[in-house]
Scaffold this motif. Structure first.
Motif, PDB file in Angstrom:
ATOM      1  N   ALA A   1       4.831  74.935  80.870  1.00  0.00           N
ATOM      2  CA  ALA A   1       3.609  75.299  80.136  1.00  0.00           C
ATOM      3  C   ALA A   1       3.852  75.229  78.635  1.00  0.00           C
ATOM      4  CB  ALA A   1       3.184  76.702  80.536  1.00  0.00           C
ATOM      5  N   PRO A   2       2.829  74.850  77.860  1.00  0.00           N
ATOM      6  CA  PRO A   2       2.989  74.755  76.407  1.00  0.00           C
ATOM      7  C   PRO A   2       3.329  76.098  75.781  1.00  0.00           C
ATOM      8  CG  PRO A   2       0.972  73.662  77.140  1.00  0.00           C
ATOM      9  CD  PRO A   2       1.494  74.435  78.312  1.00  0.00           C
ATOM     10  N   LEU A   3       3.976  76.028  74.631  1.00  0.00           N
ATOM     11  CA  LEU A   3       4.281  77.241  73.871  1.00  0.00           C
ATOM     12  C   LEU A   3       2.998  77.869  73.344  1.00  0.00           C
ATOM     13  CD1 LEU A   3       7.286  75.806  71.847  1.00  0.00           C
ATOM     14  CD2 LEU A   3       7.446  77.671  73.491  1.00  0.00           C
ATOM     15  N   PRO A   4       3.033  79.126  72.983  1.00  0.00           N
ATOM     16  CA  PRO A   4       1.858  79.744  72.347  1.00  0.00           C
ATOM     17  C   PRO A   4       1.584  79.075  71.006  1.00  0.00           C
ATOM     18  CG  PRO A   4       3.771  81.192  72.216  1.00  0.00           C
ATOM     19  CD  PRO A   4       4.146  80.086  73.147  1.00  0.00           C
ATOM     20  N   PRO A   5       0.354  79.154  70.542  1.00  0.00           N
ATOM     21  CA  PRO A   5       0.007  78.498  69.270  1.00  0.00           C
ATOM     22  C   PRO A   5       0.872  78.977  68.104  1.00  0.00           C
ATOM     23  CG  PRO A   5      -1.962  79.234  70.419  1.00  0.00           C
ATOM     24  CD  PRO A   5      -0.805  79.818  71.162  1.00  0.00           C
ATOM     25  N   THR A   6       1.168  78.058  67.197  1.00  0.00           N
ATOM     26  CA  THR A   6       1.900  78.399  65.985  1.00  0.00           C
ATOM     27  C   THR A   6       0.925  78.994  64.973  1.00  0.00           C
ATOM     28  OG1 THR A   6       3.506  76.621  66.328  1.00  0.00           O
ATOM     29  CG2 THR A   6       3.300  77.501  64.088  1.00  0.00           C
ATOM     30  N   GLN A   7       1.183  80.217  64.550  1.00  0.00           N
ATOM     31  CA  GLN A   7       0.325  80.876  63.571  1.00  0.00           C
ATOM     32  C   GLN A   7       0.757  80.477  62.158  1.00  0.00           C
ATOM     33  OE1 GLN A   7      -2.342  82.632  64.513  1.00  0.00           O
ATOM     34  NE2 GLN A   7      -1.776  82.243  66.659  1.00  0.00           N
ATOM     35  N   LEU A   8      -0.160  79.862  61.430  1.00  0.00           N
ATOM     36  CA  LEU A   8       0.156  79.397  60.080  1.00  0.00           C
ATOM     37  C   LEU A   8      -0.080  80.504  59.060  1.00  0.00           C
ATOM     38  CD1 LEU A   8      -1.439  75.834  60.085  1.00  0.00           C
ATOM     39  CD2 LEU A   8       0.927  76.469  60.599  1.00  0.00           C
ATOM     40  N   LEU A   9       0.898  80.697  58.186  1.00  0.00           N
ATOM     41  CA  LEU A   9       0.744  81.649  57.091  1.00  0.00           C
ATOM     42  C   LEU A   9      -0.105  81.023  55.987  1.00  0.00           C
ATOM     43  CD1 LEU A   9       4.437  82.938  56.862  1.00  0.00           C
ATOM     44  CD2 LEU A   9       2.522  83.971  58.124  1.00  0.00           C
ATOM     45  N   VAL A  10      -0.732  81.854  55.201  1.00  0.00           N
ATOM     46  CA  VAL A  10      -1.550  81.357  54.093  1.00  0.00           C
ATOM     47  C   VAL A  10      -0.696  80.548  53.125  1.00  0.00           C
ATOM     48  CG1 VAL A  10      -2.953  82.029  52.106  1.00  0.00           C
ATOM     49  CG2 VAL A  10      -3.186  83.271  54.275  1.00  0.00           C
ATOM     50  N   SER A  11       0.513  81.024  52.852  1.00  0.00           N
ATOM     51  CA  SER A  11       1.402  80.319  51.926  1.00  0.00           C
ATOM     52  C   SER A  11       1.755  78.929  52.450  1.00  0.00           C
ATOM     53  CB  SER A  11       2.682  81.126  51.698  1.00  0.00           C
ATOM     54  OG  SER A  11       3.348  81.381  52.930  1.00  0.00           O
ATOM     55  N   GLU A  12       1.959  78.804  53.764  1.00  0.00           N
ATOM     56  CA  GLU A  12       2.273  77.501  54.364  1.00  0.00           C
ATOM     57  C   GLU A  12       1.091  76.547  54.209  1.00  0.00           C
ATOM     58  OE1 GLU A  12       5.175  79.318  57.904  1.00  0.00           O
ATOM     59  OE2 GLU A  12       3.113  78.688  58.343  1.00  0.00           O
TER      60      GLU A  12
END
Length: 335
Positions: free
Chosen positions: A3-14
């Protein structure tokens, strides 16, 4: 397949860093297009190919900018549209990058004549193949939300698709990895050919009084031949790393540093090309600065500009011992 990994949460700085990279790439690609449009005398065939590469990078920067700005959390119509545009432009950029290298190899190493036929072939492959792949991907509903595990906020191949790995390869990765091999090989062959030519010429240099003057330009050209594939690989390798990590279902794919490097690498190609072929190319750089500082044309040694503007004409006694053609020769021959 796991199964796919959980979504990558992007930081505002990124997101801010990647958005800035998109803007710089857009500006760099626009500057390359402008130099081609403004100065016909600089429209050589390699720079014509570079124009088409810049157009692909410009579209890529715009589509990535929208994707990062939106930071999609699901498949929607604009997610699919953005994913289709970035897939087409990104894949086209790979093909045009390889087309430039192949053209230089054919003309420099093989010494074969090149005409409109080769350019038409480049157009057919570099626009046609990406377009066909993108249309097929959209028609088969393979473009969509990818949870930012193989992107940085934008949409690409839908991770819900059972054959997602195949479509990730077809819509970019296989061409990216192919470029990792083809570009270094072609540029190494070109550099070796140039070095052999220099070695053959070295026997006659004692007879050529002005030969030492060409050494700095030769050194600059050699460095560019090395840097072109190196810069491409350094920018693109991070997306390949995250692609492999995603296939391995590794949580390292969500590493913040890796995410930022991936974002910059995918979006900054236009900026890198601008640095290489505008700011680090003396003829274009000097012409650009002369346009930005028009009041200093007479100091930038461009006789063509002075011949059309009486107010830029130098004083009669200035540099009268050095012919204009001799003073401009090093500039026009410079890389």
């Amino acid at each position: 397949m796991p199964a796919p990994l959980p979504p990558t949460q992007l930081l505002v700085s990124e997101r801010v860093v990647v958005l800035v990279s998109c803007v710089l790439s857009f500006l760099g690609s626009s500057l390359l297009v402008c130099t081609h449009a403004l100065w016909p005398e600089l429209r050589t065939r390699p720079r014509q190919l570079l124009l088409y590469l810049s157009l692909a990078d410009l579209l890529s920067a715009l589509s990535y900018f929208y994707g990062v700005l939106q930071d999609f959390d699901g498949t929607s119509w604009d997610c699919v549209l953005q994913g289709a545009l970035s897939t087409f432009s990104n894949t086209s950029s790979f093909f045009w990058t390889m087309a430039v290298a192949l053209y230089l190899y054919i003309t420099i190493v093989r010494g074969s004549p090149t005409g409109t036929g080769l350019l038409c072939l480049f157009h057919a492959v570099s626009w046609g193949v990406p377009l066909g792949i993108t249309v097929a991907a959209v028609a088969l509903k393979k473009i969509g939300y990818d949870a930012s595990n193989v992107s940085v906020g934008w949409c690409w191949v839908n991770l819900d698709a059972e054959d997602r790995v195949l479509w990730m390869l077809l819509t970019g990765k296989i061409w990216e990895m192919l470029a990792y091999v083809i570009l270094p090989v072609l540029y190494i062959l070109i550099k070796k050919h140039i070095n052999r030519a220099h070695a053959a010429l070295s026997e006659y240099r004692p007879l050529l009084s002005r030969a030492p003057a060409f050494q700095p330009r030769t050194s600059i050209a050699d460095k560019k031949l090395i840097l072109i594939p190196v810069i491409f690989i350094v920018l693109r390798i991070w997306s390949t790393v995250r692609f492999i990590l995603t296939l391995c279902n590794s949580p390292a794919v969500q590493n913040s540093v890796l995410v930022v490097l991936h974002g910059i690498g995918n979006t900054f190609q236009g900026g890198a090309n601008c640095i290489m072929f505008v700011l680090c190319t003396r003829v274009v750089r000097t012409r650009l600065f002369s346009s930005l500082c028009c009041c200093h044309y007479d100091e930038l040694d461009w006789p063509l500009q002075r011949s059309h503007s009486s107010w830029q004409r130098p004083e009669p006694h200035k540099d009268k011992d050095v012919p204009d053609s001799e003073r401009t020769k090093p500039l026009l021959a410079s890389t």
